[in-house]
Write a protein that holds these residues in place. Structure first.
Motif, PDB file in Angstrom:
ATOM      1  N   ARG A   4      36.227 -24.833 -15.585  1.00  0.00           N
ATOM      2  CA  ARG A   4      36.363 -24.679 -14.138  1.00  0.00           C
ATOM      3  C   ARG A   4      37.204 -23.440 -13.837  1.00  0.00           C
ATOM      4  NH1 ARG A   4      39.650 -28.528 -10.077  1.00  0.00           N
ATOM      5  NH2 ARG A   4      39.008 -27.468  -8.217  1.00  0.00           N
ATOM      6  N   VAL A   5      36.802 -22.670 -12.854  1.00  0.00           N
ATOM      7  CA  VAL A   5      37.535 -21.481 -12.447  1.00  0.00           C
ATOM      8  C   VAL A   5      38.657 -21.914 -11.511  1.00  0.00           C
ATOM      9  CG1 VAL A   5      37.402 -19.301 -11.195  1.00  0.00           C
ATOM     10  CG2 VAL A   5      35.531 -19.985 -12.693  1.00  0.00           C
ATOM     11  N   THR A   6      39.898 -21.657 -11.906  1.00  0.00           N
ATOM     12  CA  THR A   6      41.057 -21.995 -11.083  1.00  0.00           C
ATOM     13  C   THR A   6      41.085 -21.084  -9.875  1.00  0.00           C
ATOM     14  OG1 THR A   6      42.243 -22.654 -13.060  1.00  0.00           O
ATOM     15  CG2 THR A   6      43.552 -22.276 -11.095  1.00  0.00           C
ATOM     16  N   SER A   7      41.406 -21.671  -8.740  1.00  0.00           N
ATOM     17  CA  SER A   7      41.373 -20.928  -7.484  1.00  0.00           C
ATOM     18  C   SER A   7      42.473 -21.417  -6.549  1.00  0.00           C
ATOM     19  CB  SER A   7      40.007 -21.147  -6.828  1.00  0.00           C
ATOM     20  OG  SER A   7      40.000 -20.705  -5.501  1.00  0.00           O
ATOM     21  N   PRO A   8      42.958 -20.524  -5.666  1.00  0.00           N
ATOM     22  CA  PRO A   8      43.929 -20.950  -4.653  1.00  0.00           C
ATOM     23  C   PRO A   8      43.251 -21.579  -3.431  1.00  0.00           C
ATOM     24  CG  PRO A   8      43.624 -18.594  -4.532  1.00  0.00           C
ATOM     25  CD  PRO A   8      42.804 -19.078  -5.704  1.00  0.00           C
ATOM     26  N   CYS A   9      41.941 -21.754  -3.481  1.00  0.00           N
ATOM     27  CA  CYS A   9      41.194 -22.314  -2.356  1.00  0.00           C
ATOM     28  C   CYS A   9      41.752 -23.682  -1.975  1.00  0.00           C
ATOM     29  CB  CYS A   9      39.716 -22.448  -2.712  1.00  0.00           C
ATOM     30  SG  CYS A   9      38.731 -23.152  -1.381  1.00  0.00           S
ATOM     31  N   ARG A  33      34.826 -13.466  -2.702  1.00  0.00           N
ATOM     32  CA  ARG A  33      33.492 -13.212  -3.250  1.00  0.00           C
ATOM     33  C   ARG A  33      33.557 -12.899  -4.740  1.00  0.00           C
ATOM     34  NH1 ARG A  33      32.311  -8.352  -0.954  1.00  0.00           N
ATOM     35  NH2 ARG A  33      33.206  -7.457  -2.831  1.00  0.00           N
ATOM     36  N   ASP A  34      34.519 -12.075  -5.138  1.00  0.00           N
ATOM     37  CA  ASP A  34      34.605 -11.604  -6.518  1.00  0.00           C
ATOM     38  C   ASP A  34      35.424 -12.511  -7.439  1.00  0.00           C
ATOM     39  OD1 ASP A  34      33.147  -9.449  -5.591  1.00  0.00           O
ATOM     40  OD2 ASP A  34      34.901  -8.133  -5.405  1.00  0.00           O
ATOM     41  N   TRP A  35      36.049 -13.549  -6.893  1.00  0.00           N
ATOM     42  CA  TRP A  35      36.969 -14.392  -7.653  1.00  0.00           C
ATOM     43  C   TRP A  35      36.399 -14.902  -8.977  1.00  0.00           C
ATOM     44  CZ3 TRP A  35      42.016 -14.706  -6.816  1.00  0.00           C
ATOM     45  CH2 TRP A  35      42.745 -15.681  -7.515  1.00  0.00           C
ATOM     46  N   PRO A  36      35.188 -15.467  -9.009  1.00  0.00           N
ATOM     47  CA  PRO A  36      34.683 -16.004 -10.284  1.00  0.00           C
ATOM     48  C   PRO A  36      34.525 -14.943 -11.372  1.00  0.00           C
ATOM     49  CG  PRO A  36      33.410 -16.861  -8.453  1.00  0.00           C
ATOM     50  CD  PRO A  36      34.290 -15.768  -7.898  1.00  0.00           C
ATOM     51  N   ALA A  37      34.325 -13.694 -10.982  1.00  0.00           N
ATOM     52  CA  ALA A  37      34.132 -12.626 -11.963  1.00  0.00           C
ATOM     53  C   ALA A  37      35.444 -12.034 -12.486  1.00  0.00           C
ATOM     54  CB  ALA A  37      33.283 -11.508 -11.357  1.00  0.00           C
ATOM     55  N   LEU A  38      36.570 -12.357 -11.845  1.00  0.00           N
ATOM     56  CA  LEU A  38      37.861 -11.827 -12.296  1.00  0.00           C
ATOM     57  C   LEU A  38      38.248 -12.447 -13.635  1.00  0.00           C
ATOM     58  CD1 LEU A  38      39.992 -11.956  -9.015  1.00  0.00           C
ATOM     59  CD2 LEU A  38      38.909  -9.952 -10.050  1.00  0.00           C
ATOM     60  N   ALA A  39      38.928 -11.666 -14.441  1.00  0.00           N
ATOM     61  CA  ALA A  39      39.463 -12.191 -15.701  1.00  0.00           C
ATOM     62  C   ALA A  39      40.530 -13.232 -15.374  1.00  0.00           C
ATOM     63  CB  ALA A  39      40.072 -11.046 -16.518  1.00  0.00           C
ATOM     64  N   GLY A  40      40.704 -14.184 -16.268  1.00  0.00           N
ATOM     65  CA  GLY A  40      41.682 -15.254 -16.067  1.00  0.00           C
ATOM     66  C   GLY A  40      43.075 -14.738 -15.776  1.00  0.00           C
ATOM     67  N   GLU A  41      43.498 -13.680 -16.460  1.00  0.00           N
ATOM     68  CA  GLU A  41      44.826 -13.114 -16.244  1.00  0.00           C
ATOM     69  C   GLU A  41      44.947 -12.533 -14.837  1.00  0.00           C
ATOM     70  OE1 GLU A  41      42.824 -11.836 -18.859  1.00  0.00           O
ATOM     71  OE2 GLU A  41      43.536 -13.403 -20.206  1.00  0.00           O
TER      72      GLU A  41
END
Length: 144
Positions: A4-9, A33-41
Motif C-alpha cells: 500500500r502506498v502511504t499517503s497523508p490523504c 496526482r504524482d504521489w503514487p509514482a514518488l519514491a518511498g523516501e
C-alpha cells in the motif's frame, strides 16, 4: 503483490472540486496526482514536511497536554493517523472530524492557547494551513 502506498490523504480531497491545494492534506494538485509514482523516501520526506507545517500552525493555537489521551481518542473515534505523525498534526485531524462535537478539549489531551472552542480553533488552523499551502504553491509555480 505491491504494498500500500502511504499517503497523508484524510479522505477530504478538495482538488476534485477544482482547488489547486487540497483542504484536507495541504498537498498541491500535482503532488496528489504524482504521489503514487514518488519514491518511498520522497513520500516520507513530504509527509514529514506536511506534519511539520501542521504542527507549527496548530502549535500556535493548541498545547498537547497528554499525547496518550489524544491517541486514545483518535482510536475511539476511528480517526486515521500514522504512528510517526506528531501529536499536534494528529490534533488537526481530531479537530477536523470532531469540531462540532468536542466540548472539552482537555478530555482529548489538548488545551487551547486562547479561549476558543473546537470549531473556532479548527477554523483558524484550517485558514492558516491553507494560506501556508497556497504560499508554497505560488513559490513552486515557475515564472514565465
Amino acid at each position: 503483490m505491491a504494498g500500500r502506498v502511504t499517503s497523508p490523504c484524510v479522505g477530504l480531497c478538495s482538488t476534485t472540486v477544482g482547488d489547486r491545494v487540497c483542504r484536507g492534506c495541504q498537498r498541491l494538485d500535482g503532488e496528489i496526482r504524482d504521489w503514487p509514482a514518488l519514491a518511498g523516501e520522497e513520500r516520507e520526506r513530504r509527509m514529514a514536511e506536511l506534519d511539520a507545517l501542521r504542527a507549527a500552525v496548530a502549535g500556535r493555537h493548541l498545547v498537547v497536554l497528554d499525547a496518550e489521551a489524544l491517541e486514545a481518542q483518535l482510536h475511539r473515534h476511528r480517526i486515521r493517523f500514522r504512528a510517526e505523525q506528531p501529536p499536534l498534526s494528529r490534533a488537526v485531524e481530531l479537530l477536523r472530524v470532531g469540531r462540532g462535537r468536542i466540548r472539552d478539549l482537555s478530555r482529548y489531551g489538548l488545551a487551547p492557547r486562547q479561549p476558543l472552542d473546537a470549531a473556532a480553533l479548527h477554523a483558524r488552523i484550517s485558514t492558516e494551513l491553507m494560506a501556508a499551502a497556497e504560499a508554497r504553491r505560488h513559490a513552486a509555480v515557475p515564472l514565465s
